[in-house]
Design an enzyme around this catalytic site. Structure first.
Site, PDB file in Angstrom:
ATOM      1  N   THR A   1       0.856  -1.190   0.000  1.00 29.39           N
ATOM      2  CA  THR A   1       0.000   0.000   0.000  1.00 29.39           C
ATOM      3  C   THR A   1       0.889   1.236   0.000  1.00 29.39           C
ATOM      4  O   THR A   1       1.976   1.217   0.582  1.00 29.39           O
ATOM      5  CB  THR A   1      -1.019  -0.013   1.157  1.00 29.39           C
ATOM      6  OG1 THR A   1      -2.045   0.954   0.881  1.00 29.39           O
ATOM      7  CG2 THR A   1      -0.397   0.319   2.504  1.00 29.39           C
TER       8      THR A   1
ATOM      9  N   CYS B   1      -2.919   7.341   8.259  1.00 29.43           N
ATOM     10  CA  CYS B   1      -3.489   5.995   8.135  1.00 29.43           C
ATOM     11  C   CYS B   1      -2.484   4.971   8.653  1.00 29.43           C
ATOM     12  O   CYS B   1      -1.291   5.215   8.701  1.00 29.43           O
ATOM     13  CB  CYS B   1      -3.803   5.671   6.680  1.00 29.43           C
ATOM     14  SG  CYS B   1      -4.980   6.793   5.904  1.00 29.43           S
TER      15      CYS B   1
ATOM     16  N   HIS C   1      -5.616  -1.031   5.005  1.00 25.00           N
ATOM     17  CA  HIS C   1      -5.170   0.376   5.023  1.00 25.00           C
ATOM     18  C   HIS C   1      -6.235   1.159   5.804  1.00 25.00           C
ATOM     19  O   HIS C   1      -7.249   1.591   5.256  1.00 25.00           O
ATOM     20  CB  HIS C   1      -5.047   0.872   3.576  1.00 25.00           C
ATOM     21  CG  HIS C   1      -4.509   2.267   3.427  1.00 25.00           C
ATOM     22  ND1 HIS C   1      -3.561   2.589   2.504  1.00 25.00           N
ATOM     23  CD2 HIS C   1      -4.798   3.425   4.059  1.00 25.00           C
ATOM     24  CE1 HIS C   1      -3.276   3.890   2.567  1.00 25.00           C
ATOM     25  NE2 HIS C   1      -4.040   4.421   3.521  1.00 25.00           N
TER      26      HIS C   1
END
Lengths: 210, 162
Positions: B23, B29, B46
């Site tokens: 990711t 995040c 995520h």
């Protein structure tokens, strides 16, 4: 927030906010650099978070950014974002032709404060015209800067909207150096908080249907 | 040929060797990886926000919140043959991308994400093997389910493996 209640007229209003706001900001930028800066027609998109990342060349793309919170009647987030090379050119011009390096992680205090000041002036003029146009009381927070991956930066502006929606409304105005019109130099992103949309539309006499 | 499986923002995906999973652009995040070393299967989420219960309206996307994402990832892995007792976790992200003088609760989204992820891993009894969290840099992470290595790339601080 129910996105289906937002109609074309509403999107036009948001586009006009982007138009007026970024227009004033582009003028300010042009004055600061003493050269012509042209902006593109603003776009208003109701898009997924992933699509927002694509607007800035992918979430890993490195950008120089200035972020600020809008406080007052219609809170939201605002970003001014530049590709790294173009930020270096802009800051170099501003600091009197000095060569500026942003990628190495050793930013001089001077460079960062110049970037912050650019953000301050641009977002200030954007916000003032947004406020004048709507009659809403809007104030900027102290701007914060970051030079990093676009995704890491932009996702920060999504925390309000992401709590209630899988889509975000993004008012984007790209601008260019007038001599190289094809090349996008930077973006202004305005992302009002979910509750702010109704207030903006009400202020302009086009309420959302209940 | 090995493939690289992508996990978008607020997304969940699974991987088995020889493929890897990745990711990009994690800011506040948090990327959560759960893996089973015997069954050689892993998954990544995520996570954007700490709690689904704090939100004002129902959202269908379970990958967005720490509580629902970890549970969804856990369930997916068990369905694919992983054993709950063998699951381990690695996490990365939760940065504070912008420094504000007036740090309101809302601006502390990164640290809150980390706390919530750790809490929910603990609730499910999943040991946290390694983490690279906090700071103020964005991260791109890639996990290899064959070696259990999590490679973390940052713009200003280079690459490291945990």
């Amino acid at each position: 927030m129910d996105l289906t209640k937002i109609n074309h007229l509403h999107l036009d209003i948001l586009r006009e906010i982007g138009n007026i706001g970024a227009g004033h900001a582009a003028t300010a930028l042009s004055t600061m650099l003493n050269k012509a800066v042209d902006m593109k027609v603003p776009s208003v998109n109701v898009i997924s978070f992933e699509e927002i990342m694509e607007m800035v060349g992918g979430s890993e793309n490195i950008v120089a950014s200035v972020f600020l919170r809008i406080v007052g009647d219609a809170p939201g987030c605002m970003f001014f974002m530049l590709p790294i090379e173009q930020a270096e050119t802009l800051l170099g011009d501003l600091l009197g032709g000095e060569a500026v390096q942003l990628t190495e992680g050793i930013h001089s205090e001077m460079t960062i404060s110049a970037l912050q000041e650019v953000g301050n002036i641009l977002s200030g003029s954007y916000l003032t015209s947004f406020s004048d146009f709507t009659g809403l009381n809007l104030q900027p927070s102290v701007p914060a800067t970051s030079i990093d991956m676009a995704g890491a930066i932009l996702s920060f502006g999504l925390f309000e909207i992401s709590a209630v929606s899988d889509l975000a409304i993004v008012i984007d105005t790209a601008f260019t150096d007038i001599r190289r019109l094809d090349e996008v130099k930077g973006h202004f992103f305005l992302m009002p908080d979910p509750e702010s949309f109704a207030k903006i539309f009400n202020a302009l006499g086009v309420p959302m249907d209940e | 040929m090995s493939e690289m499986i992508k996990v978008g923002i607020a997304d969940i995906n699974l991987v088995t060797p020889p493929n890897t999973i990745r990711t990009t652009g994690l800011g506040s995040c948090v990327g959560v990886i759960l893996y089973d070393e015997v069954r050689k299967i892993a998954g990544m989420a995520h996570v954007m926000l700490p709690q689904s219960t704090l939100v004002k309206s129902a959202s269908t996307n379970s990958g967005k919140f720490a509580d629902t994402a970890i549970k969804a990832l856990y369930d997916l892995l068990l369905k694919k043959g992983a054993t709950a007792k063998r699951l381990k976790a690695k996490i990365a992200g939760g940065a504070q991308m912008f420094q504000f003088s007036s740090a309101s609760e809302m601006m502390r989204i990164g640290p809150r994400n980390i706390e919530s992820v750790k809490y929910h891993l603990n609730q499910l009894g999943i040991p946290l093997i390694a983490s690279d969290v906090g700071g103020n840099s964005g991260r791109t992470i890639e996990f290899n389910p064959a070696t259990y290595h999590l490679t973390i790339k940052t713009v200003n601080k280079g690459t490291k493996i945990i």
